[in-house]
Design a protein around this motif. Sequence first.
Motif, short mmCIF file in Angstrom:
data_model
loop_
_atom_site.label_atom_id
_atom_site.label_comp_id
_atom_site.label_asym_id
_atom_site.label_seq_id
_atom_site.Cartn_x
_atom_site.Cartn_y
_atom_site.Cartn_z
N LEU A 1 -13.36 -51.74 -61.98
CA LEU A 1 -14.63 -51.22 -61.48
C LEU A 1 -14.67 -51.25 -59.95
O LEU A 1 -15.17 -50.31 -59.33
CB LEU A 1 -15.80 -52.02 -62.06
N MET A 2 -14.11 -52.29 -59.36
CA MET A 2 -14.06 -52.37 -57.90
C MET A 2 -13.17 -51.26 -57.34
O MET A 2 -13.49 -50.65 -56.32
CB MET A 2 -13.55 -53.74 -57.46
N GLU A 3 -12.06 -50.99 -58.02
CA GLU A 3 -11.17 -49.91 -57.59
C GLU A 3 -11.90 -48.57 -57.64
O GLU A 3 -11.81 -47.77 -56.70
CB GLU A 3 -9.94 -49.89 -58.49
N TYR A 4 -12.63 -48.33 -58.73
CA TYR A 4 -13.40 -47.08 -58.83
C TYR A 4 -14.47 -47.01 -57.75
O TYR A 4 -14.69 -45.95 -57.15
CB TYR A 4 -14.04 -46.94 -60.21
N LYS A 5 -15.13 -48.13 -57.50
CA LYS A 5 -16.16 -48.16 -56.46
C LYS A 5 -15.56 -47.81 -55.11
O LYS A 5 -16.13 -47.03 -54.34
CB LYS A 5 -16.81 -49.54 -56.41
N ASN A 6 -14.39 -48.38 -54.80
CA ASN A 6 -13.73 -48.08 -53.53
C ASN A 6 -13.36 -46.61 -53.42
O ASN A 6 -13.54 -45.99 -52.37
CB ASN A 6 -12.50 -48.96 -53.36
N LYS A 7 -12.84 -46.04 -54.50
CA LYS A 7 -12.48 -44.62 -54.50
C LYS A 7 -13.71 -43.74 -54.29
O LYS A 7 -13.67 -42.77 -53.53
CB LYS A 7 -11.78 -44.24 -55.80
N ILE A 8 -14.80 -44.09 -54.95
CA ILE A 8 -16.04 -43.32 -54.79
C ILE A 8 -16.56 -43.43 -53.38
O ILE A 8 -17.01 -42.44 -52.79
CB ILE A 8 -17.09 -43.80 -55.82
N THR A 9 -16.47 -44.62 -52.78
CA THR A 9 -16.92 -44.81 -51.41
C THR A 9 -16.11 -43.94 -50.46
O THR A 9 -16.66 -43.28 -49.56
CB THR A 9 -16.81 -46.30 -51.01
N VAL A 10 -14.79 -43.90 -50.65
CA VAL A 10 -13.92 -43.08 -49.80
C VAL A 10 -14.27 -41.60 -49.97
O VAL A 10 -14.39 -40.87 -48.99
CB VAL A 10 -12.43 -43.34 -50.12
N LEU A 11 -14.44 -41.16 -51.21
CA LEU A 11 -14.78 -39.76 -51.45
C LEU A 11 -16.13 -39.41 -50.85
O LEU A 11 -16.31 -38.33 -50.28
CB LEU A 11 -14.79 -39.47 -52.95
N LYS A 12 -17.10 -40.31 -50.95
CA LYS A 12 -18.41 -40.07 -50.37
C LYS A 12 -18.32 -39.94 -48.87
O LYS A 12 -18.94 -39.04 -48.28
CB LYS A 12 -19.36 -41.20 -50.75
N LYS A 13 -17.53 -40.79 -48.22
CA LYS A 13 -17.37 -40.70 -46.77
C LYS A 13 -16.74 -39.37 -46.38
O LYS A 13 -17.14 -38.74 -45.41
CB LYS A 13 -16.52 -41.86 -46.25
N ARG A 14 -15.73 -38.96 -47.13
CA ARG A 14 -15.09 -37.67 -46.85
C ARG A 14 -16.09 -36.52 -47.01
O ARG A 14 -16.12 -35.60 -46.21
CB ARG A 14 -13.89 -37.44 -47.78
N PHE A 15 -16.88 -36.59 -48.08
CA PHE A 15 -17.86 -35.56 -48.33
C PHE A 15 -18.91 -35.51 -47.23
O PHE A 15 -19.28 -34.46 -46.76
CB PHE A 15 -18.53 -35.78 -49.69
N ASP A 16 -19.38 -36.70 -46.81
CA ASP A 16 -20.38 -36.78 -45.75
C ASP A 16 -19.83 -36.24 -44.43
O ASP A 16 -20.56 -35.62 -43.67
CB ASP A 16 -20.86 -38.21 -45.56
#
Length: 68
Positions: free
Chosen positions: A50-65
């Motif tokens: 779950l932490m790995e998925y959270k980190n991936k989502i955070t990275v994707l969100k930053k890229r999207f932003d």
Amino acid sequence: MSTKNNTIAEKRAKLAELLAWFESDDFAVETAISKFDEAEKLAHEIEAELMEYKNKITVLKKRFDQAA
């Protein structure tokens, strides 16, 4: 039991099964430590995934932003 290829849902189901065992009539002190160790391992695996998925989502969100 190798849980590396199991999904989080499968691991959670197995963890729930293990936890239910502690409240069942099948509870045996002799087996409790191994069941506890297995449950603890599953809980850590679930948490890590779950932490790995959270980190991936955070990275994707930053890229999207940044792209917006």
